[in-house]
Design an enzyme around this catalytic site. Structure first.
Site, PDB file in Angstrom:
ATOM      1  N   LEU A 298      95.381  78.565  58.298  1.00  0.00           N
ATOM      2  CA  LEU A 298      96.626  78.538  57.534  1.00  0.00           C
ATOM      3  C   LEU A 298      96.334  77.950  56.162  1.00  0.00           C
ATOM      4  CD1 LEU A 298      97.261  77.946  60.702  1.00  0.00           C
ATOM      5  CD2 LEU A 298      99.539  77.378  59.866  1.00  0.00           C
ATOM      6  N   GLY A 384      97.246  72.738  54.488  1.00  0.00           N
ATOM      7  CA  GLY A 384      96.237  73.640  55.035  1.00  0.00           C
ATOM      8  C   GLY A 384      95.699  73.179  56.373  1.00  0.00           C
ATOM      9  N   SER A 385      95.534  74.094  57.322  1.00  0.00           N
ATOM     10  CA  SER A 385      95.157  73.694  58.669  1.00  0.00           C
ATOM     11  C   SER A 385      94.704  74.908  59.465  1.00  0.00           C
ATOM     12  CB  SER A 385      96.333  73.001  59.350  1.00  0.00           C
ATOM     13  OG  SER A 385      97.490  73.819  59.246  1.00  0.00           O
ATOM     14  N   ARG A 386      94.601  74.731  60.773  1.00  0.00           N
ATOM     15  CA  ARG A 386      94.130  75.789  61.656  1.00  0.00           C
ATOM     16  C   ARG A 386      94.824  75.662  63.004  1.00  0.00           C
ATOM     17  NH1 ARG A 386      87.747  76.195  63.450  1.00  0.00           N
ATOM     18  NH2 ARG A 386      88.134  76.773  65.626  1.00  0.00           N
TER      19      ARG A 386
END
Length: 417
Positions: A298, A384-386
């Site tokens: 993301l 921001g991430s996953r």
């Protein structure tokens, strides 16, 4: 004669009012069930917003039993129900007292609890007698100081023991917190018959676009900083920086409505973003056997609200310590992550919310015991991430590959065999 155990508080600022947003939240568990079900609404009046919301949620095959408040004449309530038309009158039964009601899959207290701890406990004990196996009890209490004599503390305790969901409804006078309690377990199969729950944590901007409450708070902070800078340095243009940042900060927390596929074999994306990898692996933390993992990155421009990829029951939740590597890199697998473990009709499914280089805050709103519909919101990650979805490798086939763009709650990333 047993009357409604819920009470209403009155003071200098008047009674605790339950408006439409709080009413919708109270009847969420009744409204989201798509199979024929029985509901019990306790403490209603003809003008009750909760009664209106419960009637609106009725589906063919549903039944709703309504118990009036002690100050409401049952005849007046029956007249109100009859005036709604034959379709409603055939499904809604008004009884004189709680003692005449039958057990139901969803029991709702229409009035906020505002008494002492002992009174609140007695109210809850009285209502639990009318819960069917796996049923949910929905109650509310004011959160404004001085508006409750201990009931809120008792509901908080009950929520820690039996809670399957809680929502703070700020758009009420005064604000209330809604608790959903389940005292006997419900099977994971029930989740497949649920629609995504109404979430007051998302503030509507338009019909199809909401802003998560985290975004409202973040935008409020930036505007507060702008106001403070304007007061402290009135001749400076410094206040424009936080003022102009308010809109993009709020936009980061946007929460659009999504059309969730109705195909029961579909597994949907848990988040918006780009597929980083699709691989088979072993992870003993989730049990023996091989897992199919779909990892999605993301960016800061993607929607960061996370949704359940499948219908299931939350059976475990834990946070693993780690670093804060850029979420696009393979090493991000060892970042700080929150794992939500779901029991489904097809086996165990795990959703991992991973932090990134900038992301340092994970929000997870589905407690152990909660039932999640496919595509239902259950949390978010800031910046921001996953997000990784783990599926039993021998039970699902992937439908996406690295580089594909996916939309949370809408894109089918895999299909059950």
């Amino acid at each position: 004669m047993t009357q409604s155990p819920a009470v209403r508080v009155t003071g200098r600022s008047g009674p605790v009012r339950v408006g439409e947003p709080a009413a919708r939240t109270l009847v969420t568990e009744f409204a989201r069930r798509n199979d024929p079900k029985a509901g019990l609404l306790v403490g209603a009046t003809p003008t009750s917003a909760v009664l209106a919301a419960a009637i609106e949620a009725l589906l063919p095959g549903d039944t709703l039993t309504v118990v009036p408040t002690p100050a409401t004449a049952p005849a007046d309530l029956r007249e109100h129900v009859t005036a709604q038309g034959r379709w409603v009158a055939d499904r809604v039964r008004v009884v004189d007292s709680l003692a005449e009601a039958d057990p139901a899959e969803v029991v709702i207290a229409a009035e906020p609890l505002t008494g002492t701890v002992e009174e609140a406990r007695a109210t809850i004990d009285g209502l639990t007698k009318y819960l069917a196996d796996g049923a949910v009890l929905s109650l509310a209490a004011p959160v404004a100081p001085g508006r409750t004599g201990g009931a809120a503390a008792e509901l908080e305790r009950q929520g820690a023991l039996h809670g399957v969901g809680t929502d703070l409804v700020l758009r009420n006078s005064p604000p209330v917190r809604v608790y959903r309690l389940r005292f006997t377990p419900a099977g994971a199969a029930l989740a497949a018959r649920l629609a995504p729950a109404h979430r007051p944590s998302s503030v509507p901007l338009t019909r199809n676009m909401h802003i998560d409450s985290n975004g409202v708070a973040a935008a409020g902070i930036t505007l507060g900083l702008a106001a403070l800078a304007r007061v402290v340095r009135p001749k400076s243009k410094l206040w424009l920086l936080p003022a102009l940042a308010a809109a993009p900060v709020a936009a980061f927390f946007r929460d659009p409505q999504r059309d969730v596929p109705e195909d029961p074999s579909a597994v949907v994306a848990s988040a918006d973003g780009q597929v980083l990898s699709v691989q088979r692996l072993h992870d003993e933390r989730f049990g023996d056997g091989e897992w199919l993992r779909v990892a999605v990155f993301l960016s800061v421009l993607d929607v960061h609200v996370n949704r359940s990829p499948v219908a299931g029951k939350v059976v475990d939740y834990f946070v693993a310590d780690g670093g804060f590597v850029n979420a696009m890199k393979p090493a991000a697998e060892h970042n700080v992550a929150a794992y939500t473990v779901l029991e489904t009709e097809h086996g165990t499914v795990v959703v991992a919310q991973r932090t990134g280089l900038i992301a340092r805050r994970i929000v997870q709103r589905a407690p152990v015991g909660a039932l999640l519909a496919r595509g239902e919101r259950f949390g978010l990650i800031r910046f921001g991430s996953r997000t990784d979805v783990y599926l039993p490798a021998d039970a699902a086939d992937p439908l996406v590959g690295p580089g594909d763009k996916v939309v949370g709650g809408a894109t089918v990333i895999a299909r059950w065999r």
